[in-house]
Design an enzyme around this catalytic site. Structure first.
Site, PDB file in Angstrom:
ATOM      1  CB  SER A  73      16.630  14.913   4.174  1.00 46.68           C
ATOM      2  OG  SER A  73      17.447  14.203   5.056  1.00 46.68           O
ATOM      3  CD  GLU A 132      -2.838   0.714  -4.259  1.00 48.78           C
ATOM      4  OE1 GLU A 132      -4.087   0.801  -4.953  1.00 48.78           O
ATOM      5  OE2 GLU A 132      -3.193   0.651  -2.855  1.00 48.78           O
ATOM      6  NE  ARG A 178      -3.662  -1.603  -0.781  1.00 48.11           N
ATOM      7  CZ  ARG A 178      -3.836  -3.086  -1.115  1.00 48.11           C
ATOM      8  NH1 ARG A 178      -2.717  -2.582  -2.116  1.00 48.11           N
ATOM      9  NH2 ARG A 178      -5.211  -3.780  -1.600  1.00 48.11           N
TER      10      ARG A 178
END
Length: 147
Positions: A114, A91, A88
Site C-alpha cells: 500500500s 531508474e 534515480r
C-alpha cells in the site's frame, strides 16, 4: 489561488523564513516526510493543520482552503522524470521493480504494498567514503481477493 500556486507560496515562505521541513512538520504534528509531501501538494491537511501552517508561513485564507482539498496525487510534470534526483527513483523502479515484485510475492503472496497505509523515514547515514541517503519505506500488504 490554485493548489500549485499554494505550493509555490509555501516553498517561497519556507525559504524567506529560513525554516526546514522538520520544523514545519512539528507545527503539523506529523513526520517530516508526510508533512513535506502534504505541503508539496500530495496529501490533504485537516483544517487545524492548514490553519497552523498558514499562521507559521503567513499564508492567506484561500491557501487554508486549498490545503484541505484532496489533491491530484502523483502529479509529476512529465511521464519520465527529468530532475536527476527524481529520475534515480524512476531508474530504481526500472531496474529493481521486477525484483521488488518477485520478492514481495514470494514472501506475502499475490498482492501489493500500500502507498496509502504507508510510512517513510529519510535520514543521513554517515560513511567515510561519503554520506549516504537512507530511505526506509513501509507499506501495508494488501492481498488480492477472489470474488
Amino acid at each position: 489561488m490554485s493548489r500549485v500556486e499554494v505550493t509555490e507560496l509555501i516553498v517561497s515562505r519556507k525559504i524567506e523564513k529560513k525554516l526546514g521541513w522538520a520544523e514545519i512538520a512539528k507545527v503539523l504534528g506529523q513526520s517530516k516526510e508526510w508533512s513535506t509531501a502534504a505541503l508539496l501538494g500530495q496529501m490533504t491537511l485537516t483544517e487545524a493543520q492548514a490553519r497552523a501552517v498558514a499562521k507559521l508561513l503567513d499564508l492567506p485564507d484561500e491557501a487554508v482552503l486549498q490545503l484541505q482539498v484532496v489533491p491530484y496525487k502523483g502529479s509529476l510534470p512529465t511521464a519520465v522524470p527529468t530532475d536527476p534526483l527524481i529520475y534515480r527513483f524512476y531508474e530504481l523502479v526500472s531496474v529493481y521493480g521486477t525484483t521488488f515484485k518477485e520478492l514481495i510475492h514470494e514472501e506475502f503472496g499475490d498482492g501489493i504494498m500500500s502507498a496509502i497505509d504507508f510510512k517513510m523515514d529519510l535520514s543521513r547515514e554517515a560513511d567515510p567514503k561519503g554520506d549516504r541517503v537512507q530511505i526506509v519505506m513501509s507499506g501495508k500488504f494488501l492481498p488480492y481477493k477472489a470474488y
